[in-house]
Structures are given as structure tokens and as C-alpha cells.
Write a protein that holds these residues in place. Sequence first.
Motif, short mmCIF file in Angstrom:
data_model
loop_
_atom_site.label_atom_id
_atom_site.label_comp_id
_atom_site.label_asym_id
_atom_site.label_seq_id
_atom_site.Cartn_x
_atom_site.Cartn_y
_atom_site.Cartn_z
N GLU A 34 0.83 -1.20 0.00
CA GLU A 34 0.00 0.00 0.00
C GLU A 34 0.87 1.26 0.00
O GLU A 34 0.55 2.23 -0.68
N TYR A 35 1.95 1.21 0.76
CA TYR A 35 2.84 2.37 0.82
C TYR A 35 3.52 2.62 -0.52
O TYR A 35 3.62 3.76 -0.98
N LEU A 36 3.99 1.55 -1.16
CA LEU A 36 4.60 1.68 -2.49
C LEU A 36 3.60 2.29 -3.48
O LEU A 36 3.96 3.16 -4.28
N LEU A 37 2.37 1.82 -3.41
CA LEU A 37 1.35 2.37 -4.30
C LEU A 37 1.07 3.84 -3.98
O LEU A 37 0.88 4.64 -4.88
N SER A 38 1.08 4.18 -2.70
CA SER A 38 0.85 5.59 -2.33
C SER A 38 1.98 6.47 -2.87
O SER A 38 1.73 7.60 -3.29
N LEU A 39 3.20 5.96 -2.87
CA LEU A 39 4.32 6.71 -3.44
C LEU A 39 4.13 6.93 -4.94
O LEU A 39 4.62 7.92 -5.50
N ALA A 40 3.41 6.00 -5.57
CA ALA A 40 3.14 6.12 -7.01
C ALA A 40 1.84 6.89 -7.28
O ALA A 40 1.39 6.98 -8.42
N GLY A 41 1.22 7.41 -6.21
CA GLY A 41 0.01 8.20 -6.39
C GLY A 41 -1.29 7.44 -6.27
O GLY A 41 -2.36 7.97 -6.55
N VAL A 42 -1.22 6.17 -5.87
CA VAL A 42 -2.43 5.35 -5.71
C VAL A 42 -2.63 5.13 -4.21
O VAL A 42 -1.86 4.41 -3.57
N ASP A 43 -3.65 5.76 -3.64
CA ASP A 43 -3.90 5.66 -2.20
C ASP A 43 -5.04 4.69 -1.93
O ASP A 43 -6.19 4.97 -2.24
N LEU A 44 -4.71 3.55 -1.36
CA LEU A 44 -5.71 2.54 -1.03
C LEU A 44 -6.18 2.63 0.42
O LEU A 44 -7.13 1.97 0.79
N GLN A 45 -5.51 3.42 1.23
CA GLN A 45 -5.80 3.47 2.66
C GLN A 45 -7.23 3.86 2.96
O GLN A 45 -7.85 3.33 3.85
N HIS A 46 -7.76 4.83 2.22
CA HIS A 46 -9.08 5.37 2.56
C HIS A 46 -10.11 5.13 1.46
O HIS A 46 -11.16 5.74 1.47
N GLU A 47 -9.80 4.24 0.55
CA GLU A 47 -10.73 4.04 -0.54
C GLU A 47 -11.87 3.12 -0.14
O GLU A 47 -11.75 2.30 0.77
N GLN A 48 -12.96 3.25 -0.83
CA GLN A 48 -14.13 2.42 -0.59
C GLN A 48 -14.48 1.61 -1.84
O GLN A 48 -15.58 1.09 -1.94
N GLN A 49 -13.53 1.51 -2.75
CA GLN A 49 -13.79 0.79 -3.99
C GLN A 49 -13.95 -0.70 -3.71
O GLN A 49 -13.19 -1.29 -2.95
N THR A 50 -14.94 -1.30 -4.33
CA THR A 50 -15.15 -2.73 -4.15
C THR A 50 -14.42 -3.49 -5.26
O THR A 50 -14.16 -2.97 -6.34
N LEU A 51 -14.13 -4.70 -4.96
CA LEU A 51 -13.44 -5.57 -5.90
C LEU A 51 -14.43 -6.02 -6.98
O LEU A 51 -15.52 -6.50 -6.66
N ARG A 52 -14.07 -5.84 -8.23
CA ARG A 52 -14.97 -6.17 -9.32
C ARG A 52 -14.44 -7.35 -10.14
O ARG A 52 -14.45 -7.31 -11.36
N ASP A 53 -14.00 -8.36 -9.47
CA ASP A 53 -13.49 -9.56 -10.14
C ASP A 53 -14.45 -10.70 -9.79
O ASP A 53 -14.37 -11.27 -8.71
N PRO A 54 -15.37 -11.04 -10.72
CA PRO A 54 -16.39 -12.05 -10.41
C PRO A 54 -15.80 -13.40 -9.97
O PRO A 54 -16.32 -14.03 -9.06
#
Length: 171
Positions: A69-89
Motif C-alpha cells: 500500500e505504501y509503495l502504491l501511495s508513493l506512485a500516487g495510488v492511495d488505497l488506505q481510505h478508498e471504498q472501492q469494491t473488488l470487481r473480479d467475479p
Amino acid sequence: MNYFELFGITPDYSLDLASISQTYRELQMQFHPDKFATASESDKLAAMQKASQINDAFQTLKSPLRRAEYLLSLAGVDLQHEQQTLRDPAFLMQQMEWREQLEEIAQSADPDSEIAAFEKLLKTHQETLQQQLISELAAHSYNDAALLVRKLKFMFKLQQELELLEESLLE
């Protein structure tokens, strides 16, 4: 300063945890608040803040999920506070099957062997996802890496639930 810079390492998902632990101990010794007992109040506060930052960095870097998650945040993708659901059936169906399996373990005649088998199954899937995550991060495919982190979050949570079930069955 980011956590990787603080520990003097290249930002990467694959890390030498023994080396990080050693650096952590060295940094803690260097900035431990007790070493600043006779210092000015501002120096004491700065040392306390640095020690806190070192602790946060170590906790983040030693945890595979938090590190990703930290690596992604450094790349501009913040998963810490997201509410996105997984869309992989397919993964959603797999989640349902695993949840059913977890429920069945509690009713099993031999829960110990089923817990061990389920734990092994989860570890195998976690390792597969982590290998895919390493590849996606190396390729800078951050959206795909984020999807894998979401899946890993579920896997780690399910692992914790399995551990809680095991503890409850031991009581």
C-alpha cells in the motif's frame, strides 16, 4: 523523507527483513528519547517525533500488505481510505467458497486437520498473489497492483478469521 529513504533502501516490495530490523535497531538507538533527556525541549520533541516516524516506517515496511500500500501511495495510488469494491467475479465467487469452507470447519468432526489444510490453501493463494504483485509493481502497473492488494487484504483478513476460529475451538 519517505520510509525507504529513512531506512536507506531502494523502494521495492521485496526486502531483506533482517536488514530492515537491523537498521531499525540502529535508528532507534540513535534517536531514542532517553538519549535526549538533558536536551532542550525542542530537541526532545524532535527526537520523539523521529522515533515515532522510525516506528511507523518499520511497521509499514515489515508488513507485506502495508508495504505494498505504501509503495502504491508513493506512485500516487492511495488505497488506505478508498471504498472501492473488488470487481473480479471469479475472485468474488472464490471468496464465497472460502467463507463457506470456513463455516464448515467449525462443524467438522476433525477441525484440526481441516484448519491445517485450509491454512495451507490460503498461504498458497497468498504467495501466488504476492508473486503477481511483485511483477506488477516492477512493471509499474499500479492499477493491476492495486487490484492484487485488494485481494491480498481479503486473504489476510480471512487468515485472521481462521486463526480466531482455531483459538475458539481450542477453548
